[in-house]
Design a protein around this motif. Structure first.
Motif, PDB file in Angstrom:
ATOM      1  N   THR A 134     113.201 118.478 140.598  1.00  0.00           N
ATOM      2  CA  THR A 134     114.506 118.687 141.220  1.00  0.00           C
ATOM      3  C   THR A 134     115.384 117.516 140.824  1.00  0.00           C
ATOM      4  O   THR A 134     115.039 116.355 141.075  1.00  0.00           O
ATOM      5  CB  THR A 134     114.389 118.770 142.744  1.00  0.00           C
ATOM      6  OG1 THR A 134     113.557 119.888 143.089  1.00  0.00           O
ATOM      7  CG2 THR A 134     115.760 118.940 143.386  1.00  0.00           C
ATOM      8  N   HIS A 135     116.492 117.819 140.198  1.00  0.00           N
ATOM      9  CA  HIS A 135     117.388 116.782 139.663  1.00  0.00           C
ATOM     10  C   HIS A 135     118.798 117.060 140.166  1.00  0.00           C
ATOM     11  O   HIS A 135     119.317 118.166 139.983  1.00  0.00           O
ATOM     12  CB  HIS A 135     117.332 116.795 138.134  1.00  0.00           C
ATOM     13  CG  HIS A 135     118.188 115.770 137.477  1.00  0.00           C
ATOM     14  ND1 HIS A 135     118.217 114.447 137.859  1.00  0.00           N
ATOM     15  CD2 HIS A 135     119.075 115.881 136.433  1.00  0.00           C
ATOM     16  CE1 HIS A 135     119.049 113.782 137.089  1.00  0.00           C
ATOM     17  NE2 HIS A 135     119.590 114.626 136.220  1.00  0.00           N
ATOM     18  N   GLN A 136     119.397 116.084 140.834  1.00  0.00           N
ATOM     19  CA  GLN A 136     120.722 116.240 141.427  1.00  0.00           C
ATOM     20  C   GLN A 136     120.783 117.483 142.310  1.00  0.00           C
ATOM     21  O   GLN A 136     121.764 118.225 142.311  1.00  0.00           O
ATOM     22  CB  GLN A 136     121.801 116.285 140.346  1.00  0.00           C
ATOM     23  CG  GLN A 136     121.933 114.975 139.580  1.00  0.00           C
ATOM     24  CD  GLN A 136     122.960 115.024 138.467  1.00  0.00           C
ATOM     25  OE1 GLN A 136     122.777 114.433 137.423  1.00  0.00           O
ATOM     26  NE2 GLN A 136     124.065 115.734 138.664  1.00  0.00           N
ATOM     27  N   GLY A 137     119.664 117.694 143.050  1.00  0.00           N
ATOM     28  CA  GLY A 137     119.611 118.792 144.002  1.00  0.00           C
ATOM     29  C   GLY A 137     119.332 120.150 143.411  1.00  0.00           C
ATOM     30  O   GLY A 137     119.339 121.156 144.131  1.00  0.00           O
ATOM     31  N   VAL A 138     119.041 120.215 142.120  1.00  0.00           N
ATOM     32  CA  VAL A 138     118.819 121.499 141.439  1.00  0.00           C
ATOM     33  C   VAL A 138     117.421 121.494 140.829  1.00  0.00           C
ATOM     34  O   VAL A 138     116.992 120.500 140.239  1.00  0.00           O
ATOM     35  CB  VAL A 138     119.884 121.729 140.347  1.00  0.00           C
ATOM     36  CG1 VAL A 138     119.587 122.993 139.554  1.00  0.00           C
ATOM     37  CG2 VAL A 138     121.271 121.809 140.978  1.00  0.00           C
ATOM     38  N   THR A 139     116.706 122.603 140.958  1.00  0.00           N
ATOM     39  CA  THR A 139     115.369 122.708 140.364  1.00  0.00           C
ATOM     40  C   THR A 139     115.475 123.182 138.924  1.00  0.00           C
ATOM     41  O   THR A 139     116.328 123.997 138.569  1.00  0.00           O
ATOM     42  CB  THR A 139     114.478 123.679 141.151  1.00  0.00           C
ATOM     43  OG1 THR A 139     115.098 124.968 141.169  1.00  0.00           O
ATOM     44  CG2 THR A 139     114.260 123.193 142.573  1.00  0.00           C
ATOM     45  N   THR A 141     113.644 122.048 134.700  1.00  0.00           N
ATOM     46  CA  THR A 141     112.663 121.304 133.914  1.00  0.00           C
ATOM     47  C   THR A 141     113.379 120.300 133.016  1.00  0.00           C
ATOM     48  O   THR A 141     114.348 120.657 132.329  1.00  0.00           O
ATOM     49  CB  THR A 141     111.810 122.256 133.057  1.00  0.00           C
ATOM     50  OG1 THR A 141     111.008 123.073 133.917  1.00  0.00           O
ATOM     51  CG2 THR A 141     110.882 121.472 132.132  1.00  0.00           C
ATOM     52  N   PRO A 183     118.277 123.734 134.098  1.00  0.00           N
ATOM     53  CA  PRO A 183     118.082 124.322 135.429  1.00  0.00           C
ATOM     54  C   PRO A 183     117.422 125.693 135.347  1.00  0.00           C
ATOM     55  O   PRO A 183     117.582 126.427 134.363  1.00  0.00           O
ATOM     56  CB  PRO A 183     119.513 124.438 135.970  1.00  0.00           C
ATOM     57  CG  PRO A 183     120.330 123.518 135.121  1.00  0.00           C
ATOM     58  CD  PRO A 183     119.686 123.527 133.777  1.00  0.00           C
ATOM     59  N   GLY A 186     110.976 126.857 135.042  1.00  0.00           N
ATOM     60  CA  GLY A 186     109.869 126.356 135.848  1.00  0.00           C
ATOM     61  C   GLY A 186     108.526 126.540 135.183  1.00  0.00           C
ATOM     62  O   GLY A 186     108.426 126.812 133.980  1.00  0.00           O
TER      63      GLY A 186
END
Length: 736
Positions: A134-139, A141, A183, A186
């Motif tokens: 999760t990066h800057q609130g977004v899931t 890879t 984004p 996964g």
């Protein structure tokens, strides 16, 4: 309903920027794509080839982007700063919503980049490769790859129909690392890297740091994360209490795909663990499980150094297998191959268009024996790749040891090379100084990070100090390589040469059995009868033996008991524990049917298997056979010169002085009343193992009951035993 706002078109990209972006040669696509301040507001530019239309979902509105051609879409928003937004992409009437990869800051930190540049990132696998997060609130890879010679790198996969045009990665400065957070991607996603070489051509490569791959012959990398919950705390917590060179180590070498063909890691967890436990081995050694394209290489030509082979299941399935073995008290050693790699054009060879993992000098890069490439151990990032890889298997898979393959080929610049086909080192010598430094660093790193582990060198020369500490300098001027154990290839070659001769000729080869004790304590040794000795026309172990079938099995049993008593740890390859007559084949594995009563008369092959089980149990219960493996005081010859009799006898001692006497009669005749010196003038001795026992398939000749030591010197000993030596047999005796 959201309102649709007419788009304002920003100024077009200059021709050079547009060309580089579309060609995949732009080093910083984030400077062009995504949202950026511009005269009159904020420009948002998106690259989506094959899209019919692109819109922004921003502040409750839908804003259409103007089509600039070639998959580029843009809009100028009359805003003071970049808003939060999502993208709506239309492909042939299908709409999909997604985050814009080019609105995110780098997901890799400055410390990671610094350590990579320094070659000191000991957990490199956490920085490079594909990581769901999760990066800057977004899931999504984070994809990162080291490709310093590339003009550009794009990530491609199933998620973009293998066209990387829409996903160019940014260069993170002088580190040579390229990064992109995508984004919505996964676990389970397939991917590769589309690399633009220095000459402008493209190559599509699997991820060198991939932690999972497709099942060969497919070659894509797979996004993965571990969900395994380890249950081996008891094993791991006490592992450091038992140093390998002072502990029992009886290793069963296994080629996992063929041990029981058709079983995956999880099925093997039950069957292999039960078998090894029943047989009394202390460790298993897996032939390489790192991903490799050609099964016939048995795993020794690796393309996925961080990925367990997917032929047998997922990485977590392998973790489950190791976890299960640990809970049963079985240690796990893994073959590791940092000596070379294959030339497949989707893997490491000229990865970014120039020699990267391999030396630039083809005379050093080409491995003449295997048609592969060697690693450039002098390059900081390559050395880091390999050192971190060693740590990776200890950290992520809880392995207890690494057996390092083909060490000799790494140490010598002229290994298997003709005169003129190699270049000397800076001092004019044949030693590969970079490889020496790499091995020292690898060993020092893993022993510091993981107390209780062991590294083992398959090193076939007389290189000094293979198992000496790295900070101790030898007479050769080099520090030790720092391994815990070394395969005793000399013992293996000599003893097999001796045992293959007819007994009548063995007296002329007696020195081949005794010579190993001249150097037995120069290194910390393991005695290997490995897969290499039972393939390619070398015959199985029992088939090397002379005589009829009964004599072959008797020789086989006597040899194994001699091996188990000899100083050093021991390793036996699968199938040899029940005297398989055929060479091993990876196509069908061991001939398990030989243990079926319907095929083999009791106690034929099962008798040999029962002997190996008893050897392991007696061995583990007898400290004299392992406590002082590296101490010359733990061994004493009793009879080293009885060449005409084909007899060999020696004592092993534990730290408490308790002895075990091993006597081998490698002739086919019974020897009655054979005098053997012992260190005690009083007390009784008892036979604790006899390879001629009927239950093992022998003739049941031996020494039943207690044997009294007779006073009176024999050689350097104060007393003697008069033994009955069975034919082609080894007996072990202990004082009561």
């Amino acid at each position: 309903m959201p309102t649709r706002t007419p788009a304002n078109t920003p100024p077009p990209l200059d021709a050079d920027t547009r060309k580089r972006l579309l060609a995949g040669t732009h080093h910083d696509p984030h400077a062009v794509l995504g949202a950026h301040p511009a005269p009159g507001g904020v420009t948002v530019r998106v690259l989506r080839p094959y899209a019919r239309a692109v819109s922004l979902l921003v502040e409750g509105r839908t804003v259409e982007l103007a089509d600039e051609g070639d998959g580029l879409f843009s809009v100028l928003l009359p805003l003071a700063e970049a808003p939060a937004y999502r993208l709506r992409i239309t492909y042939d009437g299908r709409d999909s919503e997604t985050e814009d990869p080019y609105r995110f800051l780098p997901a890799l930190g400055e410390l990671d980049l610094h350590l990579i540049a320094e070659g000191r990132h000991e957990e490199l696998w956490t920085a490079l490769g594909a990581h769901p997060m999760t990066h800057q609130g977004v899931t999504g890879t984070r994809f990162t790859v080291w490709a310093p010679n590339a003009l550009g790198v794009r990530v491609c996969g199933e998620f973009c129909c293998w066209d990387g045009t829409a996903h160019p990665m940014r260069s993170l400065g002088s580190s040579g690392v390229w990064e992109l957070f995508v984004p919505g991607i996964g676990e389970g996603a397939l991917y590769k890297f589309d690399i633009t070489r220095p000459d402008g051509t493209h190559t599509v490569r699997a991820d060198p740091m991939a932690r999972r791959t497709e099942v060969p012959p497919a070659t894509a990398s797979v996004v993965t994360r571990s969900a395994h919950v380890w249950t081996d705390d008891a094993w791991m917590s006490r592992r450091a209490e038992h140093p390998a060179h002072r502990s029992p180590m009886s290793v069963y070498e296994v080629h996992l795909p063929s041990w029981r063909p058709g079983l995956g890691y999880r099925e093997l967890a039950g069957e292999l663990t039960a078998y090894v436990t029943d047989m009394g081995f202390t460790h298993v050694e897996f032939m390489p499980v790192s991903e490799h394209p050609f099964g016939g290489s048995w795993g020794y030509q690796v393309t996925g150094f961080y990925a367990p082979t997917s032929r047998l299941g997922t990485p977590d399935d392998l973790r489950y297998l190791i976890d299960t073995l640990h809970r049963a008290g079985i240690g796990v050693i893994m073959d590791w191959v940092p000596a070379h790699f294959p030339k497949d054009d989707w893997a490491l060879a000229e990865f970014d268009g120039r020699p990267l993992y391999e030396p630039g000098d083809t005379r050093r890069a080409e491995h003449p024996d295997w048609g592969t490439l060697t690693f450039d151990y002098g390059r900081t990032e390559v050395r880091n790749f390999l050192v971190a890889n060693a740590s990776y298997w200890f950290e992520e898979f809880h392995v207890d040891g690494l057996r390092v393959d083909a060490v000799a080929s790494m140490l010598y610049l002229d290994y298997s090379r003709e005169e003129g086909g190699w270049t000397p080192n800076e001092h004019g010598g044949r030693e590969n100084l970079d490889a020496v430094a790499f091995l020292q660093e690898m060993n020092a790193t893993v022993y510091r990070r993981y107390p209780g582990i062991v590294t083992l060198a398959e090193e076939s020369t007389a290189w000094e100090g293979v198992t000496r500490a790295t900070h101790h300098t030898g007479s050769d001027g080099f520090g030790g390589l720092g391994f815990g154990l070394k395969w005793n290839m000399g013992w293996m070659h000599d003893s097999l040469e001796y045992i293959r001769h007819e007994p009548v000729h063995r007296q002329y080869h007696h020195g081949e059995l005794t010579f190993s004790m001249v150097y037995a304590y120069s290194e910390n040794y393991l005695l290997p009868i490995s897969h290499d000795e039972v393939v390619h026309g070398k015959q199985s172990l029992v088939s090397k033996m002379p005589g009829d079938w009964w004599q072959q099995r008797a020789n086989h049993r006597a040899y194994l008991a001699y091996m188990w008593a000899h100083p050093g740890k021991q390793l036996l390859f699968m199938g040899q524990e029940f005297a398989q007559g055929a060479e091993w084949s990876e196509a069908h594995g061991p001939d398990w049917w030989l243990l079926d009563p319907a095929y083999g008369a009791e106690p034929d092959h099962r008798g040999v298997r029962d002997l190996v089980r008893d050897l392991n149990l007696r061995y583990s219960a007898t400290p004299a056979l392992w406590e002082r493996d590296t101490d010359p005081g733990g061994f004493r010859w009793v009879e080293a010169d009885a060449a005409q009799d084909n007899v060999l006898a020696f004592l092993r001692f534990g730290t408490d002085g308790a002895p075990l006497l091993a006597v081998s009669n490698f002739s086919p005749v019974v020897r009655h009343g054979y005098p053997v010196g012992v260190p005690r003038a009083a007390g009784a001795w008892r036979e604790v193992l006899n390879t001629d026992a009927a239950r093992y398939g022998g003739g049941d000749v031996g020494n039943p009951g207690a044997l009294s030591a007779l006073p009176g010197p024999l050689g350097a000993f104060p007393a003697r035993l008069l033994l009955t030596l069975p034919p082609l047999a080894t007996v072990w005796l202990r004082p009561e």
